[in-house]
Each structure stands twice: as C-alpha cells, then as structure tokens.
Scaffold this active site. Structure first.
Site, PDB file in Angstrom:
ATOM      1  N   GLU A 457      49.691  48.220 -10.942  1.00  0.00           N
ATOM      2  CA  GLU A 457      49.399  47.372 -12.101  1.00  0.00           C
ATOM      3  C   GLU A 457      48.066  47.713 -12.756  1.00  0.00           C
ATOM      4  O   GLU A 457      47.932  47.621 -13.978  1.00  0.00           O
ATOM      5  CB  GLU A 457      49.456  45.893 -11.698  1.00  0.00           C
ATOM      6  CG  GLU A 457      50.864  45.347 -11.494  1.00  0.00           C
ATOM      7  CD  GLU A 457      51.550  45.833 -10.225  1.00  0.00           C
ATOM      8  OE1 GLU A 457      50.865  46.405  -9.349  1.00  0.00           O
ATOM      9  OE2 GLU A 457      52.773  45.658 -10.095  1.00  0.00           O
ATOM     10  N   HIS A 527      57.957  35.172  -6.829  1.00  0.00           N
ATOM     11  CA  HIS A 527      58.644  35.392  -8.108  1.00  0.00           C
ATOM     12  C   HIS A 527      58.635  34.102  -8.926  1.00  0.00           C
ATOM     13  O   HIS A 527      59.502  33.896  -9.767  1.00  0.00           O
ATOM     14  CB  HIS A 527      60.086  35.854  -7.880  1.00  0.00           C
ATOM     15  CG  HIS A 527      60.175  37.193  -7.222  1.00  0.00           C
ATOM     16  ND1 HIS A 527      60.076  37.368  -5.863  1.00  0.00           N
ATOM     17  CD2 HIS A 527      60.311  38.430  -7.741  1.00  0.00           C
ATOM     18  CE1 HIS A 527      60.164  38.648  -5.573  1.00  0.00           C
ATOM     19  NE2 HIS A 527      60.305  39.322  -6.686  1.00  0.00           N
TER      20      HIS A 527
END
Ligand code: TPP
Ligand code: MG
Length: 727
Positions: A457, A527
């Site tokens: 990321e 999530h």
C-alpha cells in the site's frame, strides 16, 4: 581561480576532471562544511534552532551534484545533501534562511527544520523528516517523466481543472536522484521502491551514503552483514557501484558510470558510498557516548576535505596559498550570507494556514455546482435506468480519463489483466478490481494508464505522490480500508502536507479511492473497518464519504478536478445497494465539497450522518414519522473535510435536538467533533443534550449476530430518536 601551478597542469585530467573543475569542487565541498560550521555557531548563539550537518559526505555529494543536471533532473535528497544542493545552485543564503526560519526560505518558508531541502526552480522536491518516505515518491516522479515522454499531449494545460495551475516539464533522458543513509535502507519503503524501479526499469539513481551509523546504531545492526551492496546485488536491471565516498575521484567515477546507465534508459542504478560523520548525528547528539576515541580518530583520517586538499597539493594543482585563498573567499561568502539571513524577515503569523489547501481551486465553490444531465433516451426510459454506485463510479472514471490524459489508475487488482496478451487474444474478460470498480478501463485506455501495483500500500500512495508532484493526476485504489495502514506514513506525513511544508512550492493533488465499511455479514475484523476520523484529523487531506450513486459520481469528479489530495471513501455495502441508485448524470456532473444534502426535511430532530448509516437512519426516520408523527431532518454530510457547518447550524436552530450518527466506533469518532462543536457553538439552541449513535468500541466480529450488535442498526437510530423526542 587560476593559479600558476594549475596553469602548468591544465592539460592533465583526473578521471575526466580538469584542475579547474577540481578546484571548483574543492570550493563547493569547503563551502558545504563552512555553512555547517556557521550553523553550529548560530545554534550555540540560539539564533537558529536546529542543526544537522553534511560533514563527511561532501565528496560524494558534490561529485553527484556536478554531474547531474540542475533544473533538468529531479532530486529527492535527504538532510546530509548540502553539497549536492550547493552544486545544483542553491545558495548559502538560501540555506541559512532555512536555519533562521525566514519568510523567504525557499525550502519551506520557515515551516521545516533546516537541511530539509526543497527548491522549486531547481527541481529539488520538498523533503520531510521521516526517514525513507522519499523513495517511492522518487519512483512516481520517474514514472511521470516517462509517461509524459510517451504521451506528450498529456502535458498540455487545460482550463477548468487543476491542470491550468501545473507547469509540466520533462526530458527524455532525465534522471531522478534519491538518497539516504545506511540506516534508512532498513525501511520497508526502500525495498518496495527497489522492486518497482527494477521491474519498470525506471531512471532512478539511488545514492546510499553509508557513514556506518544511524544516530547511535551501527550499520551491522541495520544491515545484515554490514554491507547494503551485498544485499541489493540481485535486483535485476540495476547498475551497482560501491565506492569510497570520501575519495572525490573514486566517487566521481562511480557516479559517472551510474548516471550514464540511468540516462541511457537501461534502468536504475545504486551507488553505495562509504563516508564519514565527523560531527555526531546532529547537534543534539554526542557520539562520544557510543563511539570510542580510537574509532573517531581513524575516521578523522578519512575526512574528504582533507583528502582532496592533499590531492590538490600533491598533484601540483594548487599550493597552500591558493587553497587558503579559496577558503578565505568561502568564509567571506558565508559571512555575508549569515549577515543577510540574520536580518531577514520572519513569516507573518497570519500566513500560518496558507497553502494547507490549493489557493487556486476551491472545491467548495459554486463552480462545482453542476446539475445532472439525465439522458433518458440513451438510457432507455423505463428499463435499467438506475445505476448502482459501482456503475457510476466506473462511469465517472471513464469520462474523466477520456477528458484528461494525465489520469492514471493503479492499485491492487485494478487492471483488467496484467498479462495483456490474454486480453488481446480475447482469452479472458479481465477483472478490474476486486469490486470491479475499474472494470474495462485498462481495455479502454491501455496499460500505461491502468495497471496493477505490487501488493504494497505504501507503494501505491508513495508513487501517487511523486506522480502528482509532477503534474499527473493519479487516482489510486486501496483495496480495503482495513489495509490502508502500510501507507500511513505517506497518507499522514507526506501527501496532505507537501503543499504546506514547501510553502506552496510543491503540491500533489491525487485521489485515493478506498473501499470502506462493514454491514457485510461475515466481513469480520479485517473487511469491515471504518476510521475516517483519523484522516479528517490530518490537515491538508480532503475526505469524502458518499452515501449514494449520484453523490459518488458527482463528488468523485470534483475530487479528480480539484487541486488537493482527496481521500474518497466508498462504502462496500453501498456499491450495489438498491438504495440510492440513479441514472447516469452525464460527463460533467460535479458536486461541491462541503455541501451537505438534506435527505429528508423535518422539524423535530436533526440527524447528522453520512455513508452507510444514511439509509439506516432514513429507515428509522420514516418509521418514527409513521408511528409517532415525529419529523426527523436527516442530513447527509457527504464530505467530512470540509463539512457543512452552515447546514448543521441552520437545522439545529430549527429542531433544537440533534443526533450525530455514524458506523465507526463511538469513542474518538468523527461524531465527537461534530457533537463538541454543536455543544460549543449552538448550546443556546439545544433543548436536549447532543446524542451520538455509533458502533461499539470494538472491532467487528465475523459471526453475523455479533456484527449486528456491534454496528449501529436502524433500530438503534429509531430508539435514539424516540428518546430524544421525549427528552
Ligand atoms: C521514520 C523515522 N524514524 C526515526 C527517525 C529519527 N531519525 C532521524 S535520522 C535517524 C538516523 C538515520 O540514519 P541514516 O539513515 O544512517 O542516515 P545518517 O543520519 O547516518 O546520514 C533517525 C533514527 C526519523 N526521522 N524517521
Ligand atoms: Mg548513517
């Protein structure tokens, strides 16, 4: 300066350097040292407030600086790179203005510590304090140069968006320089950047300045085996050099070969120079605490300035008198610069908030108020008129990419298919994102513009920053908010603050799209996360959180056309929800930031919310109206920084009761700020205490029954409304 002795040896060259050039280099090295010395004095006199020196690194740095091209190549230096900056043309005065924190300091206008280099005209990109954040930005910078070379028309200015304020220049053989110390090679972003530089054969020149210490930590603790050259040796496409960085001629030759490799377009290079650090880490450090006298003495023997002085005399290039003359002129120059710097004006106190955001484009302005143009004929009158949020985000990306060739999209799984031949041979359809938000865009716009990043990321955001700095408009994707944290350094300490810390000299408008949120039934801890307040707590970052398809489309377009970094939060549960679908609003539909939407007008209670709690609050509001005739005014903030205080204040003045609702955890959440401000500024209007409804202070569990309890549901909003009405 011509001397008799030099004239005698003028014909002889030293690794390609003439005696005259060697004397110029000596002057630059000595100048670098003398500015450090002067700063140390000024610090002791409390006229400057921090000092970190380039002492011991001068030969390597000046050797790089005189061979790279000022105002042509691009530079991501670190704090020891005074010699490089001087060689590129930064003046002693410009450096000392940084020391005193003067308004005219070109590095930062008094916002950063000295030796945090940045110079717009010299392509020295604003440097920060975190060790290692420069690498991935340098990668993005190199990618931008390559992109503009391949797509020169993309560099053209265009009215109506951020492009009109970006002067783009690029050269087909430009080099991007990035440097660091030995300790900083331990940062993960160093390795991430090597991977991308190698993979894409980017024109990046790494310079590792190995002084064997990271403050007090010796090199063998940071680098297994104590030698970074050995560790990086297997990266493909690289040219490697290891040299004695205190030996000017050796450094010069190593850099010459490395720069030639990079400039030829054959790929990156890494030069590992062994240098010394005679002045402790900084003026706040005393190396006698961790380095014995013997070690320090041995190091002093290798001082690069002494070594070059010896060479000049031994080779008959200059005699003692000539050297003295150079040194005297340097001292005079430094004295004059110091006098000027000490007399320089400080920044005005009312300038503090300047350059937090673009002074050129205001995304809250009326220019972004554009009505949707629903084309019912095109869409078919009754069938399939309404599009999901996923559809309209995809449509917006497609429209904007068509309009603006500077837009590139990347992230994990963002491409249709990295192995292009599978697409061209029509063997596969392509993926286009785990949520398919970017589906078809690589097929439509090509692999230069839509591509997969490595699974890293920081790599995504760091590169976006470099691209944005050069005038590109990266629209990158973070696959799940839960995994945004490896990019945190770039998102907190870099992207939002580049404009402010460079006093407006640099900026990196970019859009970071992030899939966020829960209510997924099984999304579990990793999530389901929200956490928007972490980013609204970061000045310089715009934060957008739409609740429906039309808003997502209009706000994303504003995000892309604006001149600030934008975090664009897309709720996964809303991507394909029936709630809030809309027809395609046309290619120019924009919504200004900072303008809330009154989803449902009402007179009894104000509910302020955004994202996935909008439909849940609406459900509760409709129910309470049916059952109890209580009229809730439901406000969807749509953007969280900036947010629409005016609409909040007007509504609270009308209803006198307010609930702040969100999906993220209650404590220290976004609602805390809104509630506090209402209590502070609207107290006189309130008939009841401000109420917050949010998730429990825990992560989301996998088991759906637990998820239901942890996250706020429509019934929680309903109960809160009921209680509020009765108060
Ligand atoms: C991410 C981060 N961690 C810690 C620090 C504090 N710090 C500043 S410089 C430094 C040592 C750097 O050593 P090295 O990379 O070898 O460079 P040198 O100073 O020796 O040239 C540290 C730990 C920082 N600035 N950033
Ligand atoms: Mg070091």
């Amino acid at each position: 300066m011509a001397t008799k002795v030099e004239a005698v040896n003028a014909a002889k060259t030293f690794d390609g350097l003439t005696p005259k050039q060697l004397l110029d280099i000596y002057r630059l090295m000595f100048l670098s040292r003398r500015i450090d010395d002067r700063e140390i004095l000024l610090k002791r006199q409390q006229k400057i407030f921090f000092q970190i020196s380039g002492a011991g690194h001068e030969a390597l740095l000046v050797a790089a600086g005189v061979q790279l091209k000022a105002r042509y190549d691009w530079f991501y230096p670190y704090y020891r790179d005074r010699g490089l900056c001087l060689a590129l043309g930064m003046t002693p005065l410009e450096m000392l203005l940084g020391g005193v924190g003067a308004a005219d300091d070109p590095n930062s206008g008094g916002r950063q510590m000295p030796s945090h280099w940045g110079h717009n005209k010299l392509n020295i990109v604003t440097q920060s304090s975190p060790t290692g954040t420069q690498f991935l930005q340098a990668i993005g910078c190199a990618e931008a140069g390559r992109y503009f070379n391949r797509h020169p028309e993309a560099a053209k200015k265009a009215d109506g968006d951020y492009r009109q304020f970006k002067d783009v220049q690029f050269r087909d053989d430009e080099v991007v320089y990035v440097s660091c110390g030995d300790g900083t090679t331990s940062q993960g972003e160093f390795w991430e950047s090597l991977s991308t530089a190698a993979n894409r054969k980017l024109p990046v020149l790494y310079l590792v300045e190995d002084n064997e210490y990271a403050i007090s930590v010796p090199v063998e603790v940071n680098t297994p085996g104590g030698n970074i050259s050995r560790l990086v040796a297997n990266f493909p496409n690289f040219h490697f050099e290891e040299c004695d960085g205190t030996d000017l001629l050796e450094s010069y030759s190593a850099l010459k070969r490395a720069i030639a490799h990079v400039r030829s377009g054959d790929g990156p290079a890494l030069v590992h120079g062994h240098v010394v650090r005679p002045y402790s880490h900084s003026l706040s450090d005393d190396e006698k605490l961790y380095r014995p006298e013997t070690e320090r003495k041995a190091e002093a023997e290798r001082d690069p300035i002494t070594r070059l002085r010896r060479l000049l005399i031994a080779e008959g290039i200059a005699d003692e008198a000539a050297i003295k003359a150079i040194e005297k002129s340097v001292d005079e120059e430094v004295q004059e610069a110091a006098d000027k710097a000490l007399a320089a004006a400080f920044p005005q106190k009312n300038s503090i908030t300047q350059h937090l955001y673009s002074p050129d484009i205001d995304p809250t302005s009326r220019a972004f108020e554009r009505q949707p143009q629903f084309d019912l004929r095109k869409e078919g009158v009754m069938t399939n008129v309404d599009k999901t949020m996923a559809d309209l985000i995809n449509a917006c990306l497609r429209d904007e990419m068509k309009r603006d060739e500077r837009i590139v999209l990347f992230g994990e799984d963002v491409a249709d298919c990295s192995r292009e031949q599978y697409l061209s041979e029509k063997q596969v359809k392509g993926k286009g994102g785990v949520f398919k938000l970017t589906a078809g865009l690589q097929c439509d716009f090509g692999s230069d513009r839509v591509f997969n990043s490595p699974l890293a990321e920081a790599n995504i955001v760091g590169r976006a920053i470099g691209l944005g700095t050069r005038g590109m408009k990266p629209v990158v994707e973070i696959q799940f908010f839960d995994y945004i944290w490896p990019a945190m350094h770039q998102l907190r300490n870099e992207m939002p603050i580049i404009r402010w810390r460079s006093n407006g000299a640099f900026s990196c408008p970019a859009v970071v799209r992030v899939a966020i949120g829960g209510y997924l039934t099984g999304g579990a801890i990793y999530h389901s996360q929200c956490g928007e307040s972490i980013f609204t707590h970061t000045p310089g970052m715009r934060v957008v959180f739409p609740s429906n398809a039309l808003d997502a489309c209009g706000l994303l377009r504003t995000a892309i056309r604006c001149d600030d970094p934008v975090m664009f939060l897309e709720h996964k549960r809303l991507y394909r929800e029936t709630f809030g679908r809309a027809p395609y609003p046309g290619p120019d539909f924009t919504i200004p930031f900072g303008k809330a939407k009154i989803v449902k007008p009402g007179s009894d209670i104000t509910v302020i919310t955004y994202g996935a709690t909008v439909p849940r609050s609406l459900q509760a509001a409709q129910k309470i109206e049916r059952e109890h005739n209580i009229h809730v005014e439901l406000i969807d903030l749509r953007t969280l920084n900036p947010y629409d205080w005016e609409t909040i204040a007007q509504s609270v003045a009308k209803t006198n009761r307010v609930i702040v609702a969100h999906e993220d955890m209650l404590s220290w959440g976004y609602g805390a700020e809104i509630a506090a401000r209402i209590a502070d500024e609207l107290f006189d209007h309130l008939d009841a205490p401000v109420k917050r409804v949010a998730a429990m202070d825990t992560f989301v569990a996998y088991q759906p029954q637990l998820e239901d309890v942890i996250l706020p549901q429509a019934d929680d909003f309903y109960q809160a409304m009921l209680k509020m009405a009765k108060y």
